[in-house]
Structure formats: C-alpha cells, structure tokens
Design an enzyme around this catalytic site. Structure first.
Site, PDB file in Angstrom:
ATOM      1  CB  ALA A 137     -13.902 -80.116 -64.456  1.00  0.00           C
ATOM      2  CE1 TYR A 138     -12.409 -73.630 -59.295  1.00  0.00           C
ATOM      3  CE2 TYR A 138     -14.415 -72.419 -59.864  1.00  0.00           C
ATOM      4  CZ  TYR A 138     -13.287 -72.572 -59.082  1.00  0.00           C
ATOM      5  OH  TYR A 138     -13.025 -71.664 -58.071  1.00  0.00           O
TER       6      TYR A 138
END
Length: 247
Positions: free
Chosen positions: A153-154
C-alpha cells in the site's frame, strides 16, 4: 531577512516528522505558513510561538471539500500561496505480503498519501496560475521507486505521488509553476519509530551510508525545491537516500 521573507507556504502533515521540520525552517526564514494536520493540538503546541505568521488548521486531509476550504482560508489570510508542500503520510499495515493486504487498509493509505496531495494541489493551483508563479513539492519515498516488500500500500501510493509530480510538472511547465517530488529513504521520524524493527532494518540495510537520513537534511532539501531558486527543475524526483537511489 530570511530567504523566504514574503513567501507564503502551505504545508500538510505539519504536526510531526518531515512536515514539522520543514515548517519550522521556513518560519524561521521569514515565511508565512498555513499548517494543516489532523492533530490540531500538536500544531498548537509546536507553532503557537510564531503568532499570526502560522495559520493552524486541524483537518481531515482526506475530505476534499474541507481541503478546498482550508486552502482558500490560507489564501484569504495571507493574500497568496507561493508554495505547497505535501508531507502528510502513513505507512498503513506493514510486513505483510500482498495476498494478506486488506482492501480497506489499501484504500486508507491511498486516501492519505495520494488523494490528499491531489486535493491540495487541485485547490492551490488556480491561485498559482493567476499569478503565474508557484512551487509544489510532493513528499514521496524511495519505496515509490523500488517497492518495499511487505509494504504494498505504501509503496504503490508513493509511486502514484511520483507519477503525479511528473504529470503536473509537464502540465504547468510554461506557467511559472514547478512541481517536483522528494524521495527519502529512511528518515528518523516518529512514523519510522513506529515501524517493526525488522522492517526498518530491511530498509536501512539497502542504504550505502548505513544510516537514516535526518530531519534537517530533509528540510534543507525541501526548502531549496520550493524556493524561487529552483526555477528550471520540474517533474523531477529528488533523491534523499544516502546513495540507495542511483537513477
């Protein structure tokens, strides 16, 4: 007379980490600054000594309508917006493989890391276009270039931030507005302190200098990027990685 005397800068994620350090640096160098963060109490504790030069706005940065209002408030208060620095960011859940990532967490990370930067730039750009001058800096990450295992996600959200800087840099290149990204490796911030030790070691082992970057190093480079001196670099991702990034 500081280097930023007479400049008006809007900073998101200003209550901690890189945003906090950049804000202090620009305020001490003469800027008037609009400071946005979810933690309004932390903003007050950090910046109350600057008086009217620091406009403190507690805000959910993922609310597009409220972001637009906040940006307009900064413009009304100071009469212009010379620069925008998007520092707000979260890692989300880390140290998990892609098949274990929850859609809910993925959406949340993208809302905070990518969509908020889109919302602020969308709101600030018309004011910059009217004056044919502006500086926008999106804080990305080396993870957005290389992809960190366990941080889907990051990494993906920061890759999107980097691409947005490239697109916006091209779109406004003839309008007196530069748009760039900054890709730090591991900077010693509360966000990093909260990560699992195994995740931090994974990242620092990749840095030739074998250390985290400092907040001062990040603030110094960010200040140059949004200064009038940076007039011919746009759509670029600046390296702040201790030698990790070679492209």
């Amino acid at each position: 007379m500081g280097e930023f005397n007479g400049q008006v800068v809007l900073i998101t994620g200003a209550a901690s980490g890189i945003g906090l350090s950049i804000a202090h640096k620009l305020l001490t160098e003469g800027a008037q600054v609009g400071l946005l963060d979810f933690n309004e109490t932390a903003l007050q504790q950090a910046f109350e000594q600057y008086g009217p030069d620091a406009l403190l706005i507690g805000i959910d940065i993922t609310d597009e309508a409220r972001v637009a209002q906040a940006v307009s408030h900064v413009h009304e208060q100071f009469g212009k917006i010379d620069a925008l620095i998007n520092c707000v960011g979260i890692t989300g859940v880390t140290n998990v493989q892609s098949h274990e990532v929850s859609s809910e967490n993925l959406h949340k990370v993208f809302e905070v890391n990518f969509m908020s930067s889109f919302y602020t730039s969308k709101a600030a750009l018309p004011f910059m276009l009217a004056r044919r001058y502006g500086r926008i800096l999106h804080i990305a990450s080396i993870a957005g270039k290389e992809g960190n295992a366990g941080m889907l996600a990051y990494s993906a959200s920061k890759a999107a931030v980097i691409c947005m800087a490239k697109v916006q840099g091209k779109e406004y290149a003839e309008k007196g507005i530069t748009v760039n990204a900054l890709a730090p490796a591991v900077i010693q911030t509360p966000l990093v302190d909260a990560m699992p030790e195994v995740q931090v070691k994974y990242m620092t082992d990749k840095i030739p200098m074998k250390r985290c970057g400092t907040l001062d190093e990040a603030a110094n480079l960010a200040a140059y990027i949004v200064s009038p001196k940076n007039s011919f670099t746009t759509g670029f991702t600046f390296d702040l990685s201790g030698g990790r990034a070679t492209y």
